[in-house]
Design a protein around this motif. Structure first.
Motif, short mmCIF file in Angstrom:
data_model
loop_
_atom_site.label_atom_id
_atom_site.label_comp_id
_atom_site.label_asym_id
_atom_site.label_seq_id
_atom_site.Cartn_x
_atom_site.Cartn_y
_atom_site.Cartn_z
N ALA A 77 0.83 -1.21 0.00
CA ALA A 77 0.00 0.00 0.00
C ALA A 77 0.86 1.25 0.00
N CYS A 78 1.93 1.25 0.77
CA CYS A 78 2.83 2.41 0.81
C CYS A 78 3.50 2.61 -0.55
N VAL A 79 3.94 1.54 -1.19
CA VAL A 79 4.56 1.65 -2.51
C VAL A 79 3.55 2.21 -3.52
N ARG A 80 2.30 1.79 -3.44
CA ARG A 80 1.27 2.33 -4.34
C ARG A 80 1.05 3.81 -4.08
N ARG A 81 1.02 4.23 -2.80
CA ARG A 81 0.87 5.66 -2.48
C ARG A 81 2.04 6.46 -3.05
N LEU A 82 3.25 5.96 -2.82
CA LEU A 82 4.44 6.66 -3.33
C LEU A 82 4.40 6.78 -4.85
N THR A 83 4.02 5.69 -5.51
CA THR A 83 3.95 5.69 -6.97
C THR A 83 2.98 6.76 -7.45
N ALA A 84 1.81 6.81 -6.86
CA ALA A 84 0.80 7.79 -7.26
C ALA A 84 1.29 9.22 -6.98
N LEU A 85 1.87 9.44 -5.80
CA LEU A 85 2.36 10.78 -5.46
C LEU A 85 3.45 11.25 -6.40
N PHE A 86 4.45 10.40 -6.63
CA PHE A 86 5.56 10.79 -7.51
C PHE A 86 5.07 11.01 -8.94
N ALA A 87 4.24 10.11 -9.45
CA ALA A 87 3.75 10.25 -10.82
C ALA A 87 2.93 11.54 -10.98
N GLN A 88 2.09 11.81 -10.01
CA GLN A 88 1.25 13.01 -10.06
C GLN A 88 2.08 14.29 -9.97
N ARG A 89 3.02 14.33 -9.05
CA ARG A 89 3.75 15.57 -8.79
C ARG A 89 4.92 15.81 -9.74
N LEU A 90 5.53 14.73 -10.23
CA LEU A 90 6.71 14.90 -11.09
C LEU A 90 6.37 14.82 -12.57
N ALA A 133 10.30 13.14 -14.67
CA ALA A 133 11.02 11.97 -14.17
C ALA A 133 10.29 10.72 -14.59
N CYS A 134 11.02 9.62 -14.55
CA CYS A 134 10.44 8.30 -14.78
C CYS A 134 10.32 7.64 -13.40
N VAL A 135 9.11 7.23 -13.04
CA VAL A 135 8.87 6.56 -11.76
C VAL A 135 8.92 5.06 -12.02
N SER A 136 9.92 4.41 -11.47
CA SER A 136 10.13 2.98 -11.68
C SER A 136 9.83 2.24 -10.38
N PHE A 141 14.27 17.78 -7.06
CA PHE A 141 13.05 18.55 -7.26
C PHE A 141 12.74 19.35 -5.99
N PRO A 142 13.56 20.35 -5.69
CA PRO A 142 13.41 21.06 -4.41
C PRO A 142 12.09 21.82 -4.26
N ARG A 143 11.42 22.09 -5.35
CA ARG A 143 10.14 22.83 -5.26
C ARG A 143 8.93 21.90 -5.14
N VAL A 144 9.18 20.60 -5.11
CA VAL A 144 8.10 19.62 -4.99
C VAL A 144 8.16 19.04 -3.58
N ALA A 145 7.14 19.33 -2.78
CA ALA A 145 7.12 18.88 -1.38
C ALA A 145 6.09 17.76 -1.19
N PHE A 146 6.47 16.82 -0.36
CA PHE A 146 5.60 15.70 0.00
C PHE A 146 5.38 15.72 1.50
#
Length: 186
Positions: free
Chosen positions: A49-62, A66-69, A174-179
């Motif tokens: 579940a955490c990996v899925r959250r991270l994937t969605a957050l990175f894909a959405q924000r970046l 970037a390529c989210v692998s 990506f210093p301007r992208v905050a999580f």
């Protein structure tokens, strides 16, 4: 005879050939760590579940920056090919179809710790530092923290800080992208 045991270490190329010829099963969750083939522990539901959250957050924000692998190979050297939970890579038109990403391609590695803390901290983190990966986040689910490692050297990461719920963090690339830490840990 002396009784010494000689180890046979494998290269990443040999590791791939073993998979292509069926010596290693497709469904095996394996990593090549300094020439040794290591079977990874099963992934639990909290971890997934955490990996899925991270994937969605990175894909959405970046987006296309970037390529989210996700749980795909990264080659750290001739004898090491790991499968981090999430790797943020420099974008490439071929999406790394020609070869797996290497250290120069990697902007950020994220490992999720549920039961794998000793392995991630004691084995993988030093390998990432020696490969000079600029930044690693260890999302520690049991401790509800994110350990951020930066400034790699051959002896490890020189900069380490711990992020807690209520804080925000930004990747070096990506210093301007905050999580929000809480959004990652949920």
């Amino acid at each position: 005879m002396s009784g010494q045991v000689a180890r046979r270490l494998f290269t990443a190329e040999e590791f791939h050939r073993m998979g292509e010829t069926g010596i290693l099963e497709r469904d095996d969750h394996l990593e090549l760590v300094e020439g040794e083939i290591i079977r990874m522990s099963p992934i639990g539901s909290r971890h997934a579940a955490c990996v899925r959250r991270l994937t969605a957050l990175f894909a959405q924000r970046l987006g296309a920056r970037a390529c989210v692998s996700v749980q795909n190979p990264v080659v750290l050297g001739r004898h090491s090919e790991l499968q981090p939970d999430v790797a943020i890579l420099r974008p490439r038109a071929d999406a790394y179809a020609e070869h797996h990403p290497g250290p120069a391609d990697i902007l950020l590695i994220v490992e999720v710790i549920d039961s794998s803390g000793n392995y991630d901290r004691g084995t993988k983190l030093p390998l990432y530092a020696r490969a000079r990966l600029p930044e690693v986040w260890l999302v520690d689910l049991p401790q509800a923290t994110i350990d951020i490692y930066r400034a790699p050297s051959l002896r490890g990461y020189r900069d380490h800080r711990n992020a807690l719920r209520g804080e925000r963090l930004s990747p070096l690339a990506f210093p301007r992208v905050a999580f929000r830490v809480a959004g990652i840990l949920a």
